[in-house]
Design a protein around this motif. Structure first.
Motif, PDB file in Angstrom:
ATOM      1  N   ARG A  13      -4.439   0.790  -6.965  1.00  0.00           N
ATOM      2  CA  ARG A  13      -3.700   1.801  -6.191  1.00  0.00           C
ATOM      3  C   ARG A  13      -4.434   2.184  -4.907  1.00  0.00           C
ATOM      4  NH1 ARG A  13      -3.776   4.198 -11.276  1.00  0.00           N
ATOM      5  NH2 ARG A  13      -1.914   3.794 -12.513  1.00  0.00           N
ATOM      6  N   ARG A  14      -5.750   2.187  -4.929  1.00  0.00           N
ATOM      7  CA  ARG A  14      -6.551   2.637  -3.792  1.00  0.00           C
ATOM      8  C   ARG A  14      -6.636   1.606  -2.669  1.00  0.00           C
ATOM      9  NH1 ARG A  14     -10.750   1.848  -1.170  1.00  0.00           N
ATOM     10  NH2 ARG A  14     -11.371   0.055  -2.416  1.00  0.00           N
ATOM     11  N   TYR A  15      -6.752   0.342  -3.046  1.00  0.00           N
ATOM     12  CA  TYR A  15      -6.958  -0.723  -2.057  1.00  0.00           C
ATOM     13  C   TYR A  15      -5.714  -0.870  -1.162  1.00  0.00           C
ATOM     14  CZ  TYR A  15      -8.130  -5.318  -0.183  1.00  0.00           C
ATOM     15  OH  TYR A  15      -8.411  -6.364   0.657  1.00  0.00           O
ATOM     16  N   PRO A  16      -5.870  -1.087   0.166  1.00  0.00           N
ATOM     17  CA  PRO A  16      -4.713  -1.110   1.078  1.00  0.00           C
ATOM     18  C   PRO A  16      -3.883  -2.396   1.102  1.00  0.00           C
ATOM     19  CG  PRO A  16      -6.742  -1.367   2.328  1.00  0.00           C
ATOM     20  CD  PRO A  16      -7.153  -1.085   0.894  1.00  0.00           C
ATOM     21  N   TRP A  17      -4.313  -3.462   0.469  1.00  0.00           N
ATOM     22  CA  TRP A  17      -3.584  -4.726   0.363  1.00  0.00           C
ATOM     23  C   TRP A  17      -3.053  -5.219   1.708  1.00  0.00           C
ATOM     24  CZ3 TRP A  17      -4.801  -7.075  -3.837  1.00  0.00           C
ATOM     25  CH2 TRP A  17      -5.137  -6.309  -4.965  1.00  0.00           C
ATOM     26  N   PRO A  18      -3.955  -5.559   2.636  1.00  0.00           N
ATOM     27  CA  PRO A  18      -3.493  -6.035   3.949  1.00  0.00           C
ATOM     28  C   PRO A  18      -2.678  -7.320   3.868  1.00  0.00           C
ATOM     29  CG  PRO A  18      -5.869  -6.382   3.683  1.00  0.00           C
ATOM     30  CD  PRO A  18      -5.419  -5.532   2.530  1.00  0.00           C
ATOM     31  N   VAL A  77       2.311  -1.655  -7.374  1.00  0.00           N
ATOM     32  CA  VAL A  77       1.210  -2.614  -7.365  1.00  0.00           C
ATOM     33  C   VAL A  77       0.763  -2.933  -8.793  1.00  0.00           C
ATOM     34  CG1 VAL A  77      -0.640  -0.911  -7.090  1.00  0.00           C
ATOM     35  CG2 VAL A  77      -0.985  -3.234  -6.278  1.00  0.00           C
ATOM     36  N   ASN A 114      -0.595  -7.946   1.440  1.00  0.00           N
ATOM     37  CA  ASN A 114       0.585  -7.606   0.656  1.00  0.00           C
ATOM     38  C   ASN A 114       0.675  -8.391  -0.658  1.00  0.00           C
ATOM     39  OD1 ASN A 114       2.147  -5.424   1.743  1.00  0.00           O
ATOM     40  ND2 ASN A 114       2.394  -6.672   3.568  1.00  0.00           N
ATOM     41  N   ARG A 147       0.818  -1.222   0.000  1.00  0.00           N
ATOM     42  CA  ARG A 147       0.000   0.000   0.000  1.00  0.00           C
ATOM     43  C   ARG A 147       0.853   1.274   0.000  1.00  0.00           C
ATOM     44  NH1 ARG A 147      -0.638  -2.551   4.631  1.00  0.00           N
ATOM     45  NH2 ARG A 147       0.297  -1.666   6.501  1.00  0.00           N
ATOM     46  N   GLU A 148       2.146   1.156   0.362  1.00  0.00           N
ATOM     47  CA  GLU A 148       3.033   2.321   0.395  1.00  0.00           C
ATOM     48  C   GLU A 148       3.922   2.413  -0.840  1.00  0.00           C
ATOM     49  OE1 GLU A 148       5.340   2.283   3.980  1.00  0.00           O
ATOM     50  OE2 GLU A 148       3.583   2.024   5.262  1.00  0.00           O
TER      51      GLU A 148
END
Length: 198
Positions: free
Chosen positions: A148-153, A117, A155, A111-112
């Motif tokens: 790009r928006r989704y936080p991907w917990p 991504v 990873n 997410r950073e």
């Protein structure tokens, strides 16, 4: 199990678990090179002391043997957990942590990492499309924005899993926003129901 991990790392003498020949472990195979230990915070606590002894001395005894063996190995260790928290909770030996924590590298979560991504998603798409023999070539612009928006917990592993699912279920050559959102929702729902995630 810890004893199997120990055998994998350090090898076995003949006669252990019925084997007739000595079995060379990964540490011996990596002599002169690099050994990558993934998810080191998941290593059984008892085995951590054996690994620590090897890191300090450069020698070890294969399981079931009294013979000291040496190996010159560079160790690269990774974890998806916070090692300081794992130490405080008593799951990671402090002395092992400081032996491994010589040159720390922090890899930022997905997410950073901005457009990384998209690059990774495209890589996995090409890989899985070839593997599954599907003619899928890319993502719609709306889908790219959602990546790009989704936080991907979860990873990169979560991203890889979702792309594989999309390759298997996509209806056209381009993955659209709705398909991506459905795959993400399925992934979120499975994670929330998983006992390992609670």
């Amino acid at each position: 199990p810890g004893d199997l991990i120990e055998s994998e790392l350090f090898g076995e003498a003949p006669g252990v678990r019925g084997n007739q020949h000595a079995r060379e472990g990964l540490i011996r195979q990596a002599d002169g090179g690099t050994l990558f230990l993934d998810e080191v915070c998941d290593m059984p606590y008892e085995l951590q002391s054996v690994l620590l002894r090897f890191i300090q001395d450069g020698s070890f005894k294969p399981v079931g043997s009294d013979l000291e063996v040496t190996s010159d190995v560079r160790i690269l260790a990774a974890t998806n957990r916070d090692p300081l928290f794992e130490m405080r909770e008593g799951r990671l030996r402090e002395d092992l942590f400081y032996r491994l924590h010589v040159v720390p590298l922090r890899i930022p979560p997905l997410r950073e990492r901005g457009d990384d991504v998209i690059l990774l998603a495209k890589h996995f798409l090409i890989e899985f499309a070839a593997q599954e023999e599907r003619a899928i070539s890319g993502f719609s612009e709306d889908a790219r924005r959602e990546f790009r928006r989704y936080p991907w917990p979860g990873n990169v592993r979560q991203l890889e899993n979702i792309i594989h699912r999309l390759v298997l279920t996509a209806q056209g050559e381009t993955v659209g926003y709705d398909e991506l959102r459905a795959a993400i929702s399925d992934s979120d729902m499975m994670d929330s129901q998983s006992p390992a995630m609670t």
